[in-house]
Design an enzyme around this catalytic site. Structure first.
Site, short mmCIF file in Angstrom:
data_model
loop_
_atom_site.label_atom_id
_atom_site.label_comp_id
_atom_site.label_asym_id
_atom_site.label_seq_id
_atom_site.Cartn_x
_atom_site.Cartn_y
_atom_site.Cartn_z
N HIS A 257 -5.62 3.73 -1.67
CA HIS A 257 -6.93 4.12 -1.14
C HIS A 257 -7.22 5.56 -1.54
O HIS A 257 -6.57 6.49 -1.07
CB HIS A 257 -6.90 3.97 0.40
CG HIS A 257 -8.21 4.26 1.07
ND1 HIS A 257 -8.36 4.17 2.44
CD2 HIS A 257 -9.41 4.66 0.59
CE1 HIS A 257 -9.61 4.48 2.77
NE2 HIS A 257 -10.26 4.79 1.67
N ARG B 77 -6.91 12.94 1.04
CA ARG B 77 -5.82 13.38 1.92
C ARG B 77 -4.46 12.80 1.49
O ARG B 77 -3.43 13.35 1.82
CB ARG B 77 -6.11 13.05 3.38
CG ARG B 77 -6.03 11.60 3.70
CD ARG B 77 -6.19 11.33 5.17
NE ARG B 77 -7.55 11.59 5.62
CZ ARG B 77 -8.08 11.04 6.72
NH1 ARG B 77 -7.34 10.24 7.47
NH2 ARG B 77 -9.32 11.29 7.07
N GLU C 121 -11.33 -9.07 3.19
CA GLU C 121 -10.05 -8.76 3.80
C GLU C 121 -10.30 -8.58 5.29
O GLU C 121 -11.12 -7.74 5.70
CB GLU C 121 -9.44 -7.49 3.19
CG GLU C 121 -8.09 -7.17 3.84
CD GLU C 121 -7.26 -6.15 3.07
OE1 GLU C 121 -7.36 -6.07 1.84
OE2 GLU C 121 -6.48 -5.45 3.75
N GLU D 183 -8.74 0.72 -3.19
CA GLU D 183 -9.55 0.80 -1.96
C GLU D 183 -10.43 2.02 -2.03
O GLU D 183 -9.96 3.12 -2.36
CB GLU D 183 -8.62 0.98 -0.77
CG GLU D 183 -8.26 -0.27 -0.07
CD GLU D 183 -7.47 0.04 1.18
OE1 GLU D 183 -7.84 0.97 1.93
OE2 GLU D 183 -6.47 -0.63 1.38
N HIS E 279 1.01 6.20 1.93
CA HIS E 279 1.78 7.13 2.77
C HIS E 279 2.98 7.75 2.08
O HIS E 279 3.59 8.68 2.61
CB HIS E 279 2.09 6.48 4.11
CG HIS E 279 0.81 6.21 4.85
ND1 HIS E 279 -0.06 7.23 5.20
CD2 HIS E 279 0.20 5.05 5.20
CE1 HIS E 279 -1.14 6.70 5.77
NE2 HIS E 279 -1.01 5.38 5.78
N ASN F 157 0.85 -1.19 0.00
CA ASN F 157 0.00 0.00 0.00
C ASN F 157 0.90 1.25 0.00
O ASN F 157 1.74 1.41 0.89
CB ASN F 157 -0.89 -0.05 1.26
CG ASN F 157 -1.81 1.14 1.36
OD1 ASN F 157 -1.38 2.27 1.13
ND2 ASN F 157 -3.05 0.93 1.74
N HIS G 164 -3.76 -4.46 7.79
CA HIS G 164 -3.85 -3.27 8.65
C HIS G 164 -2.94 -3.41 9.86
O HIS G 164 -3.13 -4.30 10.68
CB HIS G 164 -5.28 -2.95 9.13
CG HIS G 164 -5.44 -1.47 9.36
ND1 HIS G 164 -4.97 -0.85 10.48
CD2 HIS G 164 -5.95 -0.49 8.58
CE1 HIS G 164 -5.20 0.45 10.38
NE2 HIS G 164 -5.80 0.70 9.24
N ARG H 197 -9.28 8.29 -0.86
CA ARG H 197 -10.25 8.71 0.16
C ARG H 197 -11.11 9.84 -0.37
O ARG H 197 -10.68 10.61 -1.23
CB ARG H 197 -9.52 9.15 1.44
CG ARG H 197 -8.79 8.02 2.15
CD ARG H 197 -8.24 8.50 3.50
NE ARG H 197 -9.30 8.61 4.47
CZ ARG H 197 -9.53 7.74 5.46
NH1 ARG H 197 -8.74 6.70 5.62
NH2 ARG H 197 -10.53 7.91 6.29
N THR I 118 -8.24 3.69 8.55
CA THR I 118 -9.48 2.91 8.52
C THR I 118 -9.59 2.13 9.83
O THR I 118 -8.90 1.14 10.04
CB THR I 118 -9.45 1.95 7.30
OG1 THR I 118 -9.01 2.71 6.17
CG2 THR I 118 -10.81 1.38 7.02
#
Ligand code: PXP
Length: 248
Positions: A47, A53, A155, A74, A14, A11, A198, A49, A105
């Protein structure tokens, strides 16, 4: 790509978080995605969002253009996101709950509470050829509901297990692990493909990777953090090594 049947999805959200801290184009999440691919990632997760962000619409356009491994897109179950997914038709769509005020999340989707709406929501995504995955807690009612609405994949949210480990609540960690184990088996027995993710780190990945039902782990924050210290490629290679070791 690894020779065992456990996939690693990296992922890259970040990387975009760091980029957006300065409002420019650096560091580029696409460059991170390509590096992750070269380091052995079997897929890339991003993801988008609602508040944008981290990942942007342009990042998704770019990922669809440059990736040679599958994109796991996502998103929250909103009309806007459904339109974007149907435009891109990524390999997989993972439906997650989203709250504006949360940092990440925080929990799984309440599928059981919204069964009818979600069944209608995912149908066009499935028809478009996307594998639909639902991000849920290790909870029997949620898993059964995910099965009933026609999801192909679930998931399992590993956040509570990872938090309990990090905070030294070891009895609770073991209980969380046990319920992840049981619910992986239940989901598989219903014919669902099982993924997990996660909060996973080098310290927490192996017990989850050892579940034979789990086919994919999606890992982001820790790997991007670890890349600061040892570089992206070694950070991913070490995760892959631990996953393979657990699976062997
Ligand atoms: N899987 C899902 C569905 C997520 O929402 C996230 C966080 O975006 C992850 C995996 C990765 O979590 P982490 O960044 O804590 O590794």
């Amino acid at each position: 790509m690894s020779c065992n049947n456990l996939r690693l999805g990296v992922n890259i959200d970040h990387v975009a978080t760091v980029r957006n801290a300065r409002g420019g184009a650096y560091p580029d999440p696409l460059r991170a995605a390509k590096l992750a691919e070269e380091a052995g990632a079997d897929g890339i997760t991003a993801h988008l969002r609602e508040d944008r962000r981290h990942i942007s619409d342009a990042d998704i356009d770019g990922l669809m253009d440059v990736l040679t491994v599958p994109l796991n897109f996502e998103m929250a179950a909103t009309e806007e996101m459904q339109k974007i997914a149907l435009r891109h038709k990524p390999h997989a769509v993972c439906i997650v709950p989203e709250k504006r005020e949360e940092r990440t999340t925080e929990g799984g989707l309440e599928v059981a509470r919204e069964e009818n709406r979600l069944a209608h929501y995912i149908a066009p995504l499935r028809d478009a050829g996307c594998r639909v995955s639902i991000f849920i807690a290790a909870d029997r009612a949620q898993i059964e509901a995910a099965h009933r609405i026609g999801a192909e994949v679930i998931e399992l949210h590993t956040g509570a297990y990872c938090d309990a480990h990090a905070e030294g609540r070891l009895d609770e960690r073991d209980r969380e692990l046990e319920s992840l184990r049981e619910m992986s088996a239940l989901a598989r027995s219903l014919g669902l493909e099982v993924h997990a993710g996660h909060g996973l780190t080098y310290d927490t990945v192996k017990p989850i990777a050892a579940f034979p039902e789990v086919m994919e782990l999606n890992i982001g924050h820790f790997l991007i953090g670890e890349a600061i210290f040892r570089g992206m490629t070694p950070a991913i290679e070490e995760m892959r090594r631990l996953m393979d070791e657990a699976r062997a």
